[in-house]
Write a protein that holds these residues in place. Structure first.
Motif, PDB file in Angstrom:
ATOM      1  N   PHE A 113       0.846  -1.186   0.000  1.00 57.75           N
ATOM      2  CA  PHE A 113       0.000   0.000   0.000  1.00 57.75           C
ATOM      3  C   PHE A 113       0.881   1.237   0.000  1.00 57.75           C
ATOM      4  O   PHE A 113       1.792   1.349   0.833  1.00 57.75           O
ATOM      5  CB  PHE A 113      -0.905   0.017   1.239  1.00 57.75           C
ATOM      6  CG  PHE A 113      -1.996  -1.003   1.161  1.00 57.75           C
ATOM      7  CD1 PHE A 113      -3.226  -0.684   0.614  1.00 57.75           C
ATOM      8  CD2 PHE A 113      -1.774  -2.306   1.584  1.00 57.75           C
ATOM      9  CE1 PHE A 113      -4.226  -1.635   0.503  1.00 57.75           C
ATOM     10  CE2 PHE A 113      -2.765  -3.269   1.479  1.00 57.75           C
ATOM     11  CZ  PHE A 113      -3.997  -2.937   0.941  1.00 57.75           C
ATOM     12  N   CYS A 114       0.616   2.145  -0.941  1.00 55.74           N
ATOM     13  CA  CYS A 114       1.436   3.352  -0.999  1.00 55.74           C
ATOM     14  C   CYS A 114       1.105   4.257   0.184  1.00 55.74           C
ATOM     15  O   CYS A 114      -0.051   4.379   0.576  1.00 55.74           O
ATOM     16  CB  CYS A 114       1.233   4.079  -2.329  1.00 55.74           C
ATOM     17  SG  CYS A 114       0.066   5.421  -2.280  1.00 55.74           S
ATOM     18  N   GLU A 115       2.133   4.829   0.756  1.00 50.82           N
ATOM     19  CA  GLU A 115       1.926   5.619   1.972  1.00 50.82           C
ATOM     20  C   GLU A 115       1.343   7.002   1.681  1.00 50.82           C
ATOM     21  O   GLU A 115       0.917   7.694   2.588  1.00 50.82           O
ATOM     22  CB  GLU A 115       3.231   5.747   2.763  1.00 50.82           C
ATOM     23  CG  GLU A 115       4.304   6.545   2.072  1.00 50.82           C
ATOM     24  CD  GLU A 115       5.592   6.595   2.900  1.00 50.82           C
ATOM     25  OE1 GLU A 115       5.721   5.821   3.852  1.00 50.82           O
ATOM     26  OE2 GLU A 115       6.454   7.421   2.558  1.00 50.82           O
ATOM     27  N   HIS A 116       1.313   7.397   0.416  1.00 49.11           N
ATOM     28  CA  HIS A 116       0.744   8.714   0.094  1.00 49.11           C
ATOM     29  C   HIS A 116      -0.774   8.690  -0.023  1.00 49.11           C
ATOM     30  O   HIS A 116      -1.434   9.698   0.190  1.00 49.11           O
ATOM     31  CB  HIS A 116       1.344   9.252  -1.211  1.00 49.11           C
ATOM     32  CG  HIS A 116       2.818   9.495  -1.101  1.00 49.11           C
ATOM     33  ND1 HIS A 116       3.704   9.187  -2.105  1.00 49.11           N
ATOM     34  CD2 HIS A 116       3.556   9.974  -0.082  1.00 49.11           C
ATOM     35  CE1 HIS A 116       4.920   9.493  -1.711  1.00 49.11           C
ATOM     36  NE2 HIS A 116       4.864   9.968  -0.494  1.00 49.11           N
ATOM     37  N   HIS A 117      -1.335   7.552  -0.436  1.00 46.78           N
ATOM     38  CA  HIS A 117      -2.779   7.468  -0.625  1.00 46.78           C
ATOM     39  C   HIS A 117      -3.427   6.281   0.103  1.00 46.78           C
ATOM     40  O   HIS A 117      -4.630   6.086   0.004  1.00 46.78           O
ATOM     41  CB  HIS A 117      -3.108   7.323  -2.120  1.00 46.78           C
ATOM     42  CG  HIS A 117      -2.585   8.423  -2.976  1.00 46.78           C
ATOM     43  ND1 HIS A 117      -1.343   8.371  -3.578  1.00 46.78           N
ATOM     44  CD2 HIS A 117      -3.128   9.616  -3.315  1.00 46.78           C
ATOM     45  CE1 HIS A 117      -1.148   9.485  -4.268  1.00 46.78           C
ATOM     46  NE2 HIS A 117      -2.209  10.259  -4.127  1.00 46.78           N
ATOM     47  N   ILE A 118      -2.626   5.467   0.793  1.00 45.53           N
ATOM     48  CA  ILE A 118      -3.092   4.171   1.323  1.00 45.53           C
ATOM     49  C   ILE A 118      -3.814   3.422   0.204  1.00 45.53           C
ATOM     50  O   ILE A 118      -4.909   2.887   0.382  1.00 45.53           O
ATOM     51  CB  ILE A 118      -3.960   4.303   2.593  1.00 45.53           C
ATOM     52  CG1 ILE A 118      -3.380   5.376   3.537  1.00 45.53           C
ATOM     53  CG2 ILE A 118      -4.052   2.965   3.323  1.00 45.53           C
ATOM     54  CD1 ILE A 118      -4.084   5.474   4.879  1.00 45.53           C
TER      55      ILE A 118
ATOM     56  N   SER B  40      -2.493   1.763  -7.734  1.00 47.07           N
ATOM     57  CA  SER B  40      -3.885   2.132  -8.010  1.00 47.07           C
ATOM     58  C   SER B  40      -4.112   3.631  -7.848  1.00 47.07           C
ATOM     59  O   SER B  40      -5.037   4.181  -8.434  1.00 47.07           O
ATOM     60  CB  SER B  40      -4.850   1.318  -7.149  1.00 47.07           C
ATOM     61  OG  SER B  40      -4.584   1.520  -5.797  1.00 47.07           O
ATOM     62  N   CYS B  41      -3.249   4.312  -7.088  1.00 49.02           N
ATOM     63  CA  CYS B  41      -3.403   5.776  -6.982  1.00 49.02           C
ATOM     64  C   CYS B  41      -3.070   6.455  -8.307  1.00 49.02           C
ATOM     65  O   CYS B  41      -3.434   7.606  -8.529  1.00 49.02           O
ATOM     66  CB  CYS B  41      -2.559   6.337  -5.847  1.00 49.02           C
ATOM     67  SG  CYS B  41      -0.818   5.910  -5.928  1.00 49.02           S
ATOM     68  N   MET B  42      -2.372   5.732  -9.196  1.00 49.96           N
ATOM     69  CA  MET B  42      -2.082   6.266 -10.535  1.00 49.96           C
ATOM     70  C   MET B  42      -3.044   5.716 -11.581  1.00 49.96           C
ATOM     71  O   MET B  42      -3.423   6.404 -12.507  1.00 49.96           O
ATOM     72  CB  MET B  42      -0.671   5.843 -10.967  1.00 49.96           C
ATOM     73  CG  MET B  42       0.408   6.845 -10.678  1.00 49.96           C
ATOM     74  SD  MET B  42       1.996   6.110 -11.104  1.00 49.96           S
ATOM     75  CE  MET B  42       1.965   6.220 -12.893  1.00 49.96           C
TER      76      MET B  42
HETATM   77 ZN   LIG Z   1       0.037   6.787  -4.041  1.00 50.90          ZN
END
Ligand SMILES: [Zn+2]
Length: 193
Positions: A82-87, A154-156
């Motif tokens: 999980f990316c820490e910028h967007h969870i 997935s945030c991208m």
């Molecule tokens: Zn992200």
């Protein structure tokens, strides 16, 4: 071991989240959701409970191996994170690990476990590579480690610019892999096969 994940807090947060996006946490089909989210998080963020040192200790069982300078590669290890910028989920992730043994080799399944644990944190793809490299260095007592991770975020891909299919590739290159370009090339050609 660090402290356990706080399930009660996750449950509260999940209820608030359901409310905040405009649904009713008391709706019959959602009543059990906070509990499910909490149980899921304990598994998905398992790696948050351990430091890199602890992971090296837990999965660092090694076997004597006298031939140095042999390249060991484990490729196509599936991980997610999980990316820490967007969870937001990072998915379709493949991890490739190479190292030069220094008198001992680590069990191959342990390499996969190390990758899994390093990824099960709030992460940056760059840091997943760096964490895995550090843990392998500690577990195997070698400086010479390379880790390449490819993945989709997935945030991208699901929001913003919707860069579907855009893959991010990151690498941590340590020791001889940094200085010996032939060795590095050999690793890259072997993971392509
Ligand atoms: Zn992200």
């Amino acid at each position: 071991m660090k402290k356990e994940i706080d399930s009660e807090k996750i449950k509260k947060a999940a209820r608030m989240f359901i409310e905040a996006v405009g649904d009713d946490p008391n709706r019959a089909d959602l009543v059990e959701t906070p509990d499910r989210v909490a149980r899921m998080c304990c598994e998905l963020f398992e790696g948050m409970r351990c430091t890199n040192d602890e992971i090296a200790e837990m999965f660092g069982k090694c076997f004597e191996y006298s031939k140095s300078n042999d390249l060991v590669i484990v490729k196509d290890i599936d991980i997610f994170s999980f990316c820490e910028h967007h969870i937001a989920l990072m998915y379709n992730m493949k991890c490739h690990v190479g190292y030069i043994p220094n008198g001992k080799v680590i069990g191959l399944s342990k390499i996969a476990r190390i990758c899994d644990m390093a990824a099960k944190r709030l992460q940056l793809q760059e840091r997943i590579c760096a964490d895995i490299a550090e843990i392998i260095q500690k577990a195997c007592g070698t400086e010479d480690v390379i880790v390449v991770v490819e993945g989709e975020h997935s945030c991208m891909t699901a929001r913003g610019i919707r860069a579907r299919g855009a893959k991010t590739r990151t690498a941590a290159i340590r020791g001889m892999f940094d200085t010996d370009h032939e060795l590095r090339k050999e690793f890259y050609s072997l993971i392509k096969e």
